[in-house]
Design a protein around this motif. Structure first.
Motif, mmCIF file in Angstrom:
data_model
loop_
_atom_site.group_PDB
_atom_site.id
_atom_site.type_symbol
_atom_site.label_atom_id
_atom_site.label_comp_id
_atom_site.label_asym_id
_atom_site.label_seq_id
_atom_site.Cartn_x
_atom_site.Cartn_y
_atom_site.Cartn_z
ATOM 1 N N SER A 90 -1.832 -8.070 -1.729
ATOM 2 C CA SER A 90 -2.183 -9.424 -1.288
ATOM 3 C C SER A 90 -2.916 -9.415 0.056
ATOM 4 C CB SER A 90 -0.913 -10.277 -1.167
ATOM 5 O OG SER A 90 0.006 -9.681 -0.257
ATOM 6 N N GLU A 91 -3.332 -8.231 0.498
ATOM 7 C CA GLU A 91 -3.915 -8.103 1.831
ATOM 8 C C GLU A 91 -5.374 -8.562 1.875
ATOM 9 O OE1 GLU A 91 -4.460 -4.161 4.300
ATOM 10 O OE2 GLU A 91 -2.361 -4.766 4.273
ATOM 11 N N TYR A 92 -6.043 -8.562 0.729
ATOM 12 C CA TYR A 92 -7.468 -8.906 0.681
ATOM 13 C C TYR A 92 -7.681 -10.190 -0.109
ATOM 14 C CZ TYR A 92 -8.175 -4.013 2.053
ATOM 15 O OH TYR A 92 -8.142 -2.809 2.703
ATOM 16 N N ARG A 93 -8.766 -10.865 0.191
ATOM 17 C CA ARG A 93 -9.183 -12.004 -0.630
ATOM 18 C C ARG A 93 -9.800 -11.465 -1.922
ATOM 19 N NH1 ARG A 93 -12.094 -12.876 3.857
ATOM 20 N NH2 ARG A 93 -14.025 -12.808 2.615
ATOM 21 N N PRO A 94 -9.666 -12.197 -3.031
ATOM 22 C CA PRO A 94 -10.238 -11.718 -4.297
ATOM 23 C C PRO A 94 -11.730 -11.412 -4.225
ATOM 24 C CG PRO A 94 -8.678 -13.454 -4.740
ATOM 25 C CD PRO A 94 -8.811 -13.375 -3.234
ATOM 26 N N ASP A 95 -12.511 -12.248 -3.521
ATOM 27 C CA ASP A 95 -13.948 -11.981 -3.452
ATOM 28 C C ASP A 95 -14.245 -10.701 -2.666
ATOM 29 O OD1 ASP A 95 -13.077 -13.221 -1.091
ATOM 30 O OD2 ASP A 95 -15.052 -14.062 -0.665
ATOM 31 N N GLU A 96 -13.426 -10.423 -1.643
ATOM 32 C CA GLU A 96 -13.589 -9.204 -0.846
ATOM 33 C C GLU A 96 -13.248 -7.964 -1.677
ATOM 34 O OE1 GLU A 96 -11.973 -7.466 3.490
ATOM 35 O OE2 GLU A 96 -10.991 -9.185 2.531
ATOM 36 N N LYS A 97 -12.148 -8.038 -2.431
ATOM 37 C CA LYS A 97 -11.740 -6.892 -3.245
ATOM 38 C C LYS A 97 -12.725 -6.665 -4.393
ATOM 39 C CE LYS A 97 -8.704 -3.850 -2.809
ATOM 40 N NZ LYS A 97 -9.807 -2.978 -2.457
ATOM 41 N N ALA A 98 -13.260 -7.759 -4.933
ATOM 42 C CA ALA A 98 -14.259 -7.626 -6.001
ATOM 43 C C ALA A 98 -15.497 -6.901 -5.491
ATOM 44 C CB ALA A 98 -14.627 -9.003 -6.546
ATOM 45 N N GLU A 99 -15.867 -7.163 -4.230
ATOM 46 C CA GLU A 99 -17.002 -6.456 -3.627
ATOM 47 C C GLU A 99 -16.719 -4.965 -3.525
ATOM 48 O OE1 GLU A 99 -20.043 -6.975 -2.743
ATOM 49 O OE2 GLU A 99 -20.137 -9.108 -3.232
ATOM 50 N N HIS A 100 -15.487 -4.604 -3.157
ATOM 51 C CA HIS A 100 -15.098 -3.193 -3.079
ATOM 52 C C HIS A 100 -15.232 -2.533 -4.456
ATOM 53 C CE1 HIS A 100 -12.332 -4.012 0.661
ATOM 54 N NE2 HIS A 100 -13.613 -4.095 0.931
ATOM 55 N N LEU A 115 -9.395 3.120 -7.012
ATOM 56 C CA LEU A 115 -10.286 3.696 -5.987
ATOM 57 C C LEU A 115 -10.651 2.692 -4.905
ATOM 58 C CD1 LEU A 115 -12.591 5.638 -8.471
ATOM 59 C CD2 LEU A 115 -10.997 6.687 -6.845
ATOM 60 N N SER A 116 -10.654 1.416 -5.264
ATOM 61 C CA SER A 116 -11.054 0.400 -4.283
ATOM 62 C C SER A 116 -10.060 0.266 -3.140
ATOM 63 C CB SER A 116 -11.230 -0.960 -4.978
ATOM 64 O OG SER A 116 -9.981 -1.535 -5.313
ATOM 65 N N PHE A 117 -8.849 0.802 -3.303
ATOM 66 C CA PHE A 117 -7.854 0.734 -2.235
ATOM 67 C C PHE A 117 -8.032 1.840 -1.199
ATOM 68 C CE2 PHE A 117 -5.620 -1.753 -5.495
ATOM 69 C CZ PHE A 117 -5.241 -2.847 -4.729
ATOM 70 N N LEU A 118 -8.850 2.836 -1.501
ATOM 71 C CA LEU A 118 -9.074 3.921 -0.558
ATOM 72 C C LEU A 118 -10.062 3.498 0.518
ATOM 73 C CD1 LEU A 118 -9.172 6.894 -3.081
ATOM 74 C CD2 LEU A 118 -7.259 6.128 -1.673
ATOM 75 N N ARG A 121 -2.599 5.161 6.700
ATOM 76 C CA ARG A 121 -3.908 5.034 7.355
ATOM 77 C C ARG A 121 -4.639 3.777 6.911
ATOM 78 N NH1 ARG A 121 -8.913 7.106 6.029
ATOM 79 N NH2 ARG A 121 -8.098 8.382 4.345
ATOM 80 N N THR A 122 -4.502 3.415 5.652
ATOM 81 C CA THR A 122 -5.201 2.233 5.165
ATOM 82 C C THR A 122 -4.441 0.949 5.464
ATOM 83 O OG1 THR A 122 -4.157 2.468 3.013
ATOM 84 C CG2 THR A 122 -6.341 3.456 3.272
ATOM 85 N N GLY A 123 -3.168 1.070 5.835
ATOM 86 C CA GLY A 123 -2.393 -0.121 6.144
ATOM 87 C C GLY A 123 -2.154 -1.008 4.942
ATOM 88 N N LEU A 124 -2.029 -0.421 3.768
ATOM 89 C CA LEU A 124 -1.802 -1.217 2.565
ATOM 90 C C LEU A 124 -0.442 -1.895 2.634
ATOM 91 C CD1 LEU A 124 -3.010 1.222 -0.233
ATOM 92 C CD2 LEU A 124 -4.256 -0.688 0.743
ATOM 93 N N SER A 125 -0.379 -3.102 2.079
ATOM 94 C CA SER A 125 0.907 -3.787 2.018
ATOM 95 C C SER A 125 1.724 -3.310 0.818
ATOM 96 C CB SER A 125 0.705 -5.301 1.940
ATOM 97 O OG SER A 125 0.001 -5.649 0.774
ATOM 98 N N ILE A 126 1.111 -2.503 -0.019
ATOM 99 C CA ILE A 126 1.855 -1.798 -1.065
ATOM 100 C C ILE A 126 1.588 -0.317 -0.888
ATOM 101 C CG2 ILE A 126 1.841 -3.640 -2.785
ATOM 102 C CD1 ILE A 126 -0.540 -2.174 -4.088
ATOM 103 N N SER A 127 2.406 0.514 -1.493
ATOM 104 C CA SER A 127 2.242 1.948 -1.309
ATOM 105 C C SER A 127 1.301 2.531 -2.356
ATOM 106 C CB SER A 127 3.604 2.648 -1.404
ATOM 107 O OG SER A 127 4.104 2.546 -2.716
#
Length: 329
Positions: A204-214, A240-243, A293-299
């Protein structure tokens, strides 16, 4: 350090697969054995063939005559129990109890319900009824939005999403928002896009439009490298988009993929090789602390669990289809 770790992971993967193939080549599909080897490597669980086969035999001896677990699916479930629990045989009975609760809540008796049950093994017993109900609500919500797309193959991701903190309506709404945004970005509608939406909704850390761009960036990087992005690869684009350093990590991915495609053990399974390449890369990222390092809110471990569910579901579907075409029931 990353390159060395990746090479170590690849060597371990090939070694485990070779042991499995020698022992089970007449009992299990090669793709299933590839998945099992990947499960051990991604969890860094030491593989002991005798112990593993003992767990698989225990499963076979403790289910009914017509259970799916009499068939090859017991081999992937044995790997799940061995890699995620301290006492596989005791936890097998808990796994069966979770499966039966899913059936009581309206899930079908099929391979996907077993996969779904395996994703719930780490849920505290006191919360299992709540999470199963939430899984059912999420699945029903998916069905409302995409009646013809949603099927039993979506059970595993529904059960993983149910373990998120958001309520079921928020999760379903988030999945649907991702689906619509990704479609606007040029991703093809269908079950693979829905799977990708599930993967992205885990965070939930990114907006959908931002993650779609990734995701679009990953797709373009793969396309430009002549690695054609088939629809079946959509969930792995999500992984891969989470890296963080996507361009350099895609180069590492391609290195792994090329190596597997050249290897005589794996060269006839190029689609699975791509999936395994993502799994090996993700597990190497975990080993070097990329989750922090990526600071993900999930592992990253949760993403790997989701990927294993996706891979198991797709390989199970392919195996069932092959059995049907051979006239088996």
């Amino acid at each position: 350090m990353e390159e060395r770790l990746i090479k170590e992971k690849m060597e371990a993967y090939k070694d485990i697969y070779s042991q499995l193939y020698s022992a089970l080549k007449w009992k299990a599909d090669k793709r299933t054995l590839m998945l099992i080897a990947g499960m051990y490597v991604s969890t860094s669980k030491e593989f002991h063939l005798k112990r593993y086969l003992d767990i698989a035999d225990y499963i076979k001896d403790n289910v009914g005559a017509f259970s799916y677990l009499k068939s090859t699916q017991r081999f992937s479930i044995a790997a799940t129990l061995d890699t995620t629990t301290d006492d596989p045989k005791t936890n097998f009975h808990r796994f069966i109890a979770i499966y039966e609760k899913l059936i009581e809540n309206g899930f079908s008796r099929n391979a996907y319900s077993y996969i779904s049950a395996s994703t719930l093994l780490k849920v505290k017993p006191i919360r299992i009824d709540e999470i199963i109900q939430k899984t059912r609500d999420i699945y029903k919500g998916m069905k409302r939005h995409h009646f013809f797309l949603t099927n039993a193959g979506d059970y595993p991701l529904a059960s993983i999403l149910a373990q998120c903190e958001k309520n079921s309506e928020e999760i379903v709404s988030n999945v649907e928002e991702y689906y619509q945004v990704l479609q606007e970005k040029g991703f093809s509608a269908g079950n693979d896009l829905q799977f990708l939406s599930h993967i992205l909704a885990l965070n939930s850390e990114y907006r959908p439009d931002e993650k779609a761009e990734h995701c679009l960036e990953i797709k373009e990087l793969l396309d430009n490298s002549k690695q054609k992005t088939k629809r079946v690869y959509y969930p792995y684009i999500g992984m891969l988009s989470f890296l963080e350093n996507r361009e350099s990590e895609i180069n590492s991915l391609l290195m792994i993929n090329e190596d597997l495609n050249r290897d005589k053990l794996f060269k006839w399974n190029k689609e699975i090789n791509f999936m395994m390449s993502v799994l090996l890369l993700m597990s190497a990222m975990t080993a070097i602390g990329d989750a922090a390092r990526t600071g993900l809110s999930i592992s990253i471990e949760t993403l790997i669990q989701a990927q294993q569910a996706a891979m198991t579901a797709s390989i199970t579907a392919a195996t069932v289809a092959a059995s049907s075409s051979n006239g088996n029931t």
